[in-house]
Design an enzyme around this catalytic site. Structure first.
Site, PDB file in Angstrom:
ATOM      1  N   LYS A 177      34.761   5.411 -44.837  1.00  0.00           N
ATOM      2  CA  LYS A 177      34.763   5.730 -47.093  1.00  0.00           C
ATOM      3  C   LYS A 177      33.790   6.250 -46.619  1.00  0.00           C
ATOM      4  CE  LYS A 177      33.647   3.230 -50.371  1.00  0.00           C
ATOM      5  NZ  LYS A 177      32.875   4.354 -50.842  1.00  0.00           N
ATOM      6  N   GLY A 207      36.936   5.975 -52.009  1.00  0.00           N
ATOM      7  CA  GLY A 207      37.493   4.682 -53.601  1.00  0.00           C
ATOM      8  C   GLY A 207      36.093   4.059 -53.669  1.00  0.00           C
ATOM      9  N   ALA A 212      37.660   0.104 -52.037  1.00  0.00           N
ATOM     10  CA  ALA A 212      37.386   0.143 -51.303  1.00  0.00           C
ATOM     11  C   ALA A 212      36.773  -0.464 -49.624  1.00  0.00           C
ATOM     12  CB  ALA A 212      37.683   1.812 -50.785  1.00  0.00           C
ATOM     13  N   GLU A 251      21.440   2.354 -42.122  1.00  0.00           N
ATOM     14  CA  GLU A 251      20.574   3.305 -41.784  1.00  0.00           C
ATOM     15  C   GLU A 251      19.994   2.667 -43.470  1.00  0.00           C
ATOM     16  OE1 GLU A 251      21.143   7.383 -40.322  1.00  0.00           O
ATOM     17  OE2 GLU A 251      21.208   6.011 -38.158  1.00  0.00           O
ATOM     18  N   CYS A 287      16.652   9.775 -48.298  1.00  0.00           N
ATOM     19  CA  CYS A 287      16.292   8.269 -47.498  1.00  0.00           C
ATOM     20  C   CYS A 287      14.681   7.901 -46.782  1.00  0.00           C
ATOM     21  CB  CYS A 287      17.371   7.854 -46.642  1.00  0.00           C
ATOM     22  SG  CYS A 287      17.383   8.529 -45.167  1.00  0.00           S
ATOM     23  N   GLU A 389      12.667   1.863 -54.036  1.00  0.00           N
ATOM     24  CA  GLU A 389      13.390   2.754 -53.930  1.00  0.00           C
ATOM     25  C   GLU A 389      12.952   3.891 -54.959  1.00  0.00           C
ATOM     26  OE1 GLU A 389      16.605   3.616 -51.541  1.00  0.00           O
ATOM     27  OE2 GLU A 389      14.736   4.703 -50.103  1.00  0.00           O
TER      28      GLU A 389
HETATM   29  P1  ADP Z   1      23.944   3.998 -53.459  1.00  0.00           P
HETATM   30  O1  ADP Z   1      22.972   3.339 -54.190  1.00  0.00           O
HETATM   31  O2  ADP Z   1      22.393   4.976 -53.621  1.00  0.00           O
HETATM   32  O3  ADP Z   1      24.660   4.613 -54.647  1.00  0.00           O
HETATM   33  P2  ADP Z   1      25.190   2.852 -52.236  1.00  0.00           P
HETATM   34  O4  ADP Z   1      24.515   1.422 -50.704  1.00  0.00           O
HETATM   35  O5  ADP Z   1      25.088   1.280 -52.929  1.00  0.00           O
HETATM   36  O6  ADP Z   1      24.763   3.288 -51.977  1.00  0.00           O
HETATM   37  O7  ADP Z   1      26.431   2.884 -51.017  1.00  0.00           O
HETATM   38  C1  ADP Z   1      26.794   3.533 -49.600  1.00  0.00           C
HETATM   39  C2  ADP Z   1      28.037   3.085 -49.541  1.00  0.00           C
HETATM   40  O8  ADP Z   1      28.797   1.807 -49.835  1.00  0.00           O
HETATM   41  C3  ADP Z   1      29.019   3.959 -51.074  1.00  0.00           C
HETATM   42  O9  ADP Z   1      29.795   4.559 -49.992  1.00  0.00           O
HETATM   43  C4  ADP Z   1      29.540   2.555 -51.991  1.00  0.00           C
HETATM   44  O10 ADP Z   1      30.263   3.251 -52.010  1.00  0.00           O
HETATM   45  C5  ADP Z   1      29.511   1.390 -50.470  1.00  0.00           C
HETATM   46  N1  ADP Z   1      29.890  -0.051 -50.619  1.00  0.00           N
HETATM   47  C6  ADP Z   1      28.903   0.256 -52.049  1.00  0.00           C
HETATM   48  N2  ADP Z   1      29.316  -1.359 -52.219  1.00  0.00           N
HETATM   49  C7  ADP Z   1      29.944  -2.129 -51.518  1.00  0.00           C
HETATM   50  C8  ADP Z   1      30.281  -3.007 -50.346  1.00  0.00           C
HETATM   51  N3  ADP Z   1      30.448  -4.161 -51.268  1.00  0.00           N
HETATM   52  N4  ADP Z   1      30.850  -2.656 -49.585  1.00  0.00           N
HETATM   53  C9  ADP Z   1      31.292  -1.495 -48.855  1.00  0.00           C
HETATM   54  N5  ADP Z   1      30.427  -0.997 -49.254  1.00  0.00           N
HETATM   55  C10 ADP Z   1      30.176  -1.114 -50.362  1.00  0.00           C
END
Ligand code: ADP
Length: 481
Positions: A177, A207, A212, A251, A287, A389
């Site tokens: 994803k 998504g 997703a 990570e 990161c 961060e």
């Molecule tokens: P950022 O804050 O840097 O945009 P995130 O850690 O929120 O990064 O996003 C990293 C990944 O985790 C992306 O693919 C995002 O769509 C996904 N993501 C965000 N929220 C969720 C969730 N509740 N469950 C699973 N995946 C998620």
């Protein structure tokens, strides 16, 4: 608008739109314009992808390691043939310099996939023990089944590769994803691999995180999760995975200290704490960015001068242009967040240089998300800009006098991803290697992530690494003769 390309998911070897038909806009961060559309997948698409991966697992995991290796080498060939195209797509999507993306999304990834191909053998290697004269013990390494890869936007193809490549090398099948902000390069990779890999071995579903990502990490068919992203999202996923007791690799974020002692090679250190660490080609959206620069007070003014001279030579602009040395911030949301931190910094600390953003910085691209390299100085590590961060080209210098003080400040953070130390003193080097609470320590060098070494964090920066053995579990066997 009708010219805007639309990309599709890869599920069970087929390219398909989201079952709902919904799309998300992908914005080019250098112009602020919509340049592509991607599937807004939801639970139904995730179910289909996990089901395809589950069906593909028995045959894929039953292949001899050499046969899996053969498939992964063919993926490497795809990067050799289409690397330039993938690198350009990724640059249009996330603003990272084309030059850098040639390694992280383009031809350079062929090296990684050939290496993953070599690891198939390591993943099936157990060991045997003679327990007593008539009893043997042995271990079998087995893949988990379906692995979910949740990946961020700053290096989509590289992250997809490190998770999917190693998980597949170990005999798992995968559902990736990618992040909504930048997933076109990964969806295009899916198109290119549709005929290269057996159907269902690699599935890609784009998504939003909650729509997703969450159904994927909560899915009962998923047997291991590997996620790279923010610590807040990592914690959400860890909680979700607790219900199914699904093991995970995380990570996550960082607030890494880069520590400069007076005895260091200051010319090397000045580059090491700026362009090699936080004022990077992708605008500090790394990161491991060394966002806290700890400088011994006796060389403070010299270091500030050197850093300002380097920063003034940085050229912001079109990431496709080879003269550019720093690209935009990835999205409007991220730009708002970074520019908000500029205001926070101006209130709680002293600005050394930078601080401007938007069209003032790159007038040729007024719709782009530009932030110039910015440095603050503060004496208090508890400030927000020292603890949170920022994920942009924004750093803070914190002066110190003694080794003890430097170590205390360096470790005074919830994160523990990376740390840099610049000194010629061997005893000090060993003390800092030992006492820094960090998954990576770099001495007289920075941002060295190497395939030959593990990469991961401690504390709020996560646990585990994307390593072929982490995508296997060991079964213990006892045979009485
Ligand atoms: P950022 O804050 O840097 O945009 P995130 O850690 O929120 O990064 O996003 C990293 C990944 O985790 C992306 O693919 C995002 O769509 C996904 N993501 C965000 N929220 C969720 C969730 N509740 N469950 C699973 N995946 C998620």
């Amino acid at each position: 608008m009708s010219e805007t390309p639309e990309y599709r998911n890869l599920i069970g070897g087929e390219l398909c739109p989201a079952s709902s038909g919904r799309l998300l806009d992908s914005v080019n961060p250098a112009t602020g314009e919509v340049w592509a559309r991607v599937p807004a997948s939801d639970r139904d698409d995730v179910d289909a992808a996990v089901s395809a991966a589950t069906s593909a697992f028995p045959a894929w995991s039953a292949l001899p390691a050499s046969a899996r290796s053969h498939y992964l080498k063919q993926v490497a060939q795809v990067f050799i043939a289409h690397g330039e195209e993938l690198a350009r797509l990724e640059t249009l999507d996330n603003g990272r310099l084309l030059e850098e993306n040639r390694g992280r999304a383009g031809m350079g990834m062929a090296f990684f996939w050939n290496r993953a191909a070599e690891m198939t053998l390591e993943a099936v290697r157990g060991h045997s023990v003679v327990l007593d004269p008539t009893t043997f013990g042995l271990t079998r390494r087995e893949p988990y089944g379906v692995v979910a890869g949740i990946i961020p936007w700053n290096a989509p193809v590289a992250m997809c590769s490190s998770k999917a490549g190693l998980a597949m090398a170990a005999g798992n099948t995968v559902v990736v994803k990618p992040a909504e902000q930048a997933c076109v390069s990964v969806l295009r990779l899916g198109e290119l691999l549709a005929d290269v890999l057996p159907p269902g071995v690699l599935n890609i579903v784009s998504g939003l995180g909650p729509e997703a990502g969450e159904p994927l990490v909560r899915h009962h068919g998923v047997k291991k999760i590997s996620m790279t992203g923010s610590s807040a999202t990592g914690k959400l996923i860890h909680r979700a995975a607790a219900d199914t007791l699904t093991p995970a690799i995380f990570e996550l974020g960082g607030k890494s200290p880069n520590i400069v002692f007076a005895d260091a090679d200051l010319e090397a250190a000045a580059a090491g704490v700026t362009t090699e660490s936080i004022f990077t080609g992708n605008a500090g959206q790394v990161c491991v960015a060394g966002s806290r620069i700890l400088v011994q007070r006796s060389v403070l003014s010299e270091m500030l001068e050197r850093m300002e001279a380097i920063a003034s030579g940085i050229v912001l602009g079109d990431p496709l242009d080879p003269r550019t040395t720093m690209g935009p911030i990835v999205s409007e949301g991220q730009y708002d967040s970074v520019t908000n931190y500029l205001e926070v910094g101006k209130k709680e600390a002293e600005l050394v240089f930078g601080g401007r953003h938007g069209a003032d910085v790159v007038p040729e691209f007024p719709g782009g998300y530009w932030v110039e390299p910015t440095l603050f100085i503060a004496n208090d590590n508890s400030l927000r800009i020292c603890q949170e961060e920022i994920f942009g080209p924004v750093a803070v210098v914190i002066p110190f006098d003694t080794d003890d003080e430097a170590l205390t400040i360096a470790n005074d953070t919830s994160y523990g991803l990376a740390a840099g130390v610049w000194t010629r003193d061997l005893s000090r080097i060993h003390r800092f290697i030992r006492d820094l609470e960090s998954g990576n320590v770099w001495v007289n060098v920075y941002r060295q992530t190497r395939y030959e070494l593990p990469f991961g964090g401690v504390k709020d920066s996560g646990f585990g690494h994307d390593d072929v053995l982490e995508f296997t579990r060991e079964k213990a066997v006892v045979i009485a003769t």
